[in-house]
Design a protein around this motif. Structure first.
Motif, short mmCIF file in Angstrom:
data_model
loop_
_atom_site.label_atom_id
_atom_site.label_comp_id
_atom_site.label_asym_id
_atom_site.label_seq_id
_atom_site.Cartn_x
_atom_site.Cartn_y
_atom_site.Cartn_z
N VAL A 275 1.22 -1.19 0.30
CA VAL A 275 0.28 -0.13 -0.05
C VAL A 275 0.84 1.52 -0.03
O VAL A 275 1.40 1.17 1.28
CB VAL A 275 -0.74 -0.34 1.19
CG1 VAL A 275 -2.42 1.24 1.72
CG2 VAL A 275 -1.65 -1.28 1.62
N PRO A 276 0.29 1.84 -0.89
CA PRO A 276 2.15 3.73 -0.96
C PRO A 276 0.75 3.99 -0.10
O PRO A 276 0.07 4.88 -0.40
CB PRO A 276 1.21 3.71 -2.72
CG PRO A 276 0.97 2.65 -3.68
CD PRO A 276 0.59 1.95 -2.45
N LEU A 277 2.21 5.66 0.20
CA LEU A 277 1.39 6.44 1.79
C LEU A 277 2.53 7.05 1.53
O LEU A 277 3.32 7.97 1.24
CB LEU A 277 2.32 5.75 3.05
CG LEU A 277 1.87 6.89 3.96
CD1 LEU A 277 0.52 6.16 4.69
CD2 LEU A 277 2.39 6.13 4.88
N TYR A 278 1.04 8.97 1.24
CA TYR A 278 1.39 9.81 0.82
C TYR A 278 0.74 10.41 2.43
O TYR A 278 -0.42 10.76 2.08
CB TYR A 278 0.93 10.62 -0.77
CG TYR A 278 1.81 9.62 -1.84
CD1 TYR A 278 3.34 9.74 -1.83
CD2 TYR A 278 0.79 8.26 -2.31
CE1 TYR A 278 3.29 9.03 -3.15
CE2 TYR A 278 1.11 8.32 -3.26
CZ TYR A 278 2.88 8.05 -3.64
OH TYR A 278 3.04 7.43 -5.10
N ASP A 279 1.77 11.74 2.97
CA ASP A 279 1.58 12.22 3.89
C ASP A 279 1.49 14.00 3.58
O ASP A 279 1.16 15.28 3.95
CB ASP A 279 2.22 11.81 4.98
CG ASP A 279 3.62 12.19 4.95
OD1 ASP A 279 3.80 12.90 3.78
OD2 ASP A 279 4.97 12.27 6.05
N SER A 280 2.43 14.16 2.22
CA SER A 280 1.42 15.52 1.72
C SER A 280 0.06 16.04 1.50
O SER A 280 -0.67 15.35 1.10
CB SER A 280 2.32 15.51 0.06
OG SER A 280 2.42 16.84 -0.11
N PRO A 281 0.03 17.14 1.54
CA PRO A 281 -0.81 17.63 1.98
C PRO A 281 -1.15 18.09 0.72
O PRO A 281 -1.16 17.42 -0.37
CB PRO A 281 -1.20 19.44 2.59
CG PRO A 281 0.16 19.54 3.49
CD PRO A 281 0.95 18.61 2.65
N ILE A 282 -3.53 17.40 0.82
CA ILE A 282 -4.08 17.38 -0.62
C ILE A 282 -4.32 18.83 -1.47
O ILE A 282 -4.82 19.23 -0.91
CB ILE A 282 -5.17 16.38 -0.60
CG1 ILE A 282 -5.10 15.12 -0.56
CG2 ILE A 282 -5.93 16.92 -1.96
CD1 ILE A 282 -5.80 14.15 -0.37
N ARG A 283 -3.59 18.42 -2.52
CA ARG A 283 -3.65 20.78 -2.58
C ARG A 283 -5.10 20.75 -3.83
O ARG A 283 -6.31 21.14 -3.72
CB ARG A 283 -2.88 20.56 -4.29
CG ARG A 283 -2.81 21.78 -4.98
CD ARG A 283 -1.93 21.97 -6.13
NE ARG A 283 -0.68 21.70 -5.62
CZ ARG A 283 0.50 21.58 -5.95
NH1 ARG A 283 0.09 21.65 -8.14
NH2 ARG A 283 1.42 21.86 -5.95
N HIS A 284 -5.39 19.25 -4.81
CA HIS A 284 -6.78 19.66 -5.27
C HIS A 284 -7.14 17.50 -5.19
O HIS A 284 -6.19 17.17 -6.04
CB HIS A 284 -7.21 20.34 -6.78
CG HIS A 284 -8.07 20.26 -7.29
ND1 HIS A 284 -9.64 21.25 -6.24
CD2 HIS A 284 -8.77 19.96 -8.84
CE1 HIS A 284 -10.08 20.94 -8.07
NE2 HIS A 284 -10.07 20.41 -8.62
N ILE A 285 -8.28 17.67 -5.54
CA ILE A 285 -9.30 16.40 -6.54
C ILE A 285 -9.82 16.52 -7.95
O ILE A 285 -10.59 17.52 -8.20
CB ILE A 285 -10.10 15.79 -5.34
CG1 ILE A 285 -9.61 15.13 -4.41
CG2 ILE A 285 -10.89 14.90 -6.64
CD1 ILE A 285 -10.43 14.54 -2.84
N ASP A 286 -9.10 15.84 -8.61
CA ASP A 286 -9.59 16.34 -9.78
C ASP A 286 -10.04 15.71 -10.57
O ASP A 286 -10.66 13.97 -10.31
CB ASP A 286 -8.41 16.14 -10.60
CG ASP A 286 -8.31 17.14 -12.61
OD1 ASP A 286 -9.12 17.34 -12.86
OD2 ASP A 286 -8.10 15.87 -12.92
N SER A 287 -11.75 16.02 -10.92
CA SER A 287 -12.93 15.47 -11.31
C SER A 287 -13.79 15.76 -12.57
O SER A 287 -12.95 17.16 -13.47
CB SER A 287 -13.84 14.85 -10.01
OG SER A 287 -14.64 16.63 -10.44
#
Length: 306
Positions: A194-206
């Motif tokens: 399972v990849p893990l990223y702790d950087s804040p989310i800038r945006h969800i593209d949809s």
């Protein structure tokens, strides 16, 4: 406007718990009113799942059918309104509403559910209820075997990750800031691929409500077809706490095994009094607590004749 008739039960909240309670009370010949403004937490949800005979139904249609069935029992009424204050005590409560209605009732049943605080992840509101969900038991089937992003952190993540793996093993965890995990927990995710990223989310593209990728502040992009996230929930009404009901550290009304609060004559059922937030669980609990209340009312009436 004062409703002069003394109710047996004022049901505050008209979701699955409140509606099933109304059905049971109506069949028990009790006078009950369901006070609900028709603004459910799951208004963004297109379908209800995991509810036998109603799997895939829209929440609005679920409520329409429920009210139609309850309509067979004339002792139950509906008020499209919001309860704003409660006074009195067991046997004679006084409920006032936003539109100026007043109800007198022997018992109170809170089925106010939970509501979402504003979503603080840019772009999440646009996909919520379409390709972003909170419960895999409700919506995991529709996203089975798809690449997903899980927005979660800490100890609860380590419970959620094994659960979601039953629907797909193609998921990435984005903690939107410090992951709040131990080294051992990070290693457990790594061992399970399972990849893990702790950087804040800038945006969800949809596009039209369907997520395409999650973009992080460090420039990482995570393509995906769906999202599961931990909602930030609060109880659906301030009234329980206002009248003195005990509230747990998790924000729900504290009740005993029979749905009784610490206030005599006041009960609660459904999401407002449980961490098991599923429509069928709420409906079941509403039915059970209604039976408890009916038993209390019948016993009180019996003893007055002694």
């Amino acid at each position: 406007m004062e409703n002069k008739e003394l109710l047996d039960v004022a049901i505050i909240g008209g979701g699955p718990a409140g509606l099933n309670a109304a059905l049971v009370l109506g069949r028990a010949k009790k006078k009950a009113a369901v006070i609900d403004a028709g603004r459910p937490r799951n208004a963004v949800t297109r379908e209800v799942h995991g509810f036998l005979t109603r799997d895939g139904i829209s929440p609005s249609e679920f409520r329409r059918i429920a009210k139609e069935e309850i309509g067979a029992y004339p002792s139950v009424s509906f008020a499209a309104d919001t309860a704003v204050s409660i006074a009195g005590a067991d046997g004679r409560f006084r409920v006032e509403t936003e539109q100026g209605q007043t109800f007198a009732s022997k018992k109170i049943l809170f089925t106010v559910g939970m509501k979402d605080r504003p979503l603080d992840v840019p772009g999440l509101a646009e996909v919520y209820g379409k390709s972003a969900f909170v419960c895999p038991y409700c919506d995991g089937w529709e996203l089975r075997d798809q690449p997903l992003v899980i927005i979660h952190k800490g100890t609860e993540l380590m419970h959620f990750a094994p659960v979601i793996s039953g629907w797909t093993n193609r998921f990435t965890v984005c903690t939107n800031g410090p992951d709040e995990l131990t080294d051992a927990e990070r290693e457990e995710l790594l061992l399970n691929g399972v990849p893990l990223y702790d950087s804040p989310i800038r945006h969800i593209d949809s596009s039209e409500g369907i997520v395409r990728q999650v973009i992080l502040e460090d420039g990482t992009t995570v393509p995906c077809r769906g999202i599961f996230f931990k909602p930030n929930l609060v109880i659906g009404s301030d009234l329980p706490q206002t009248i003195g009901c005990e509230i747990s550290e998790f924000g729900e009304i504290v009740v005993d095994e029979f749905g009784k609060t610490n206030i005599p004559g006041v009960y609660s059922a459904g999401d407002a009094a449980s961490r098991m937030h599923q429509a069928i669980a709420a409906a079941s609990r509403g039915a059970f607590v209604a039976a408890v209340i009916n038993g209390a009312l019948n016993t009180e009436a019996w003893r007055r004749n002694e």
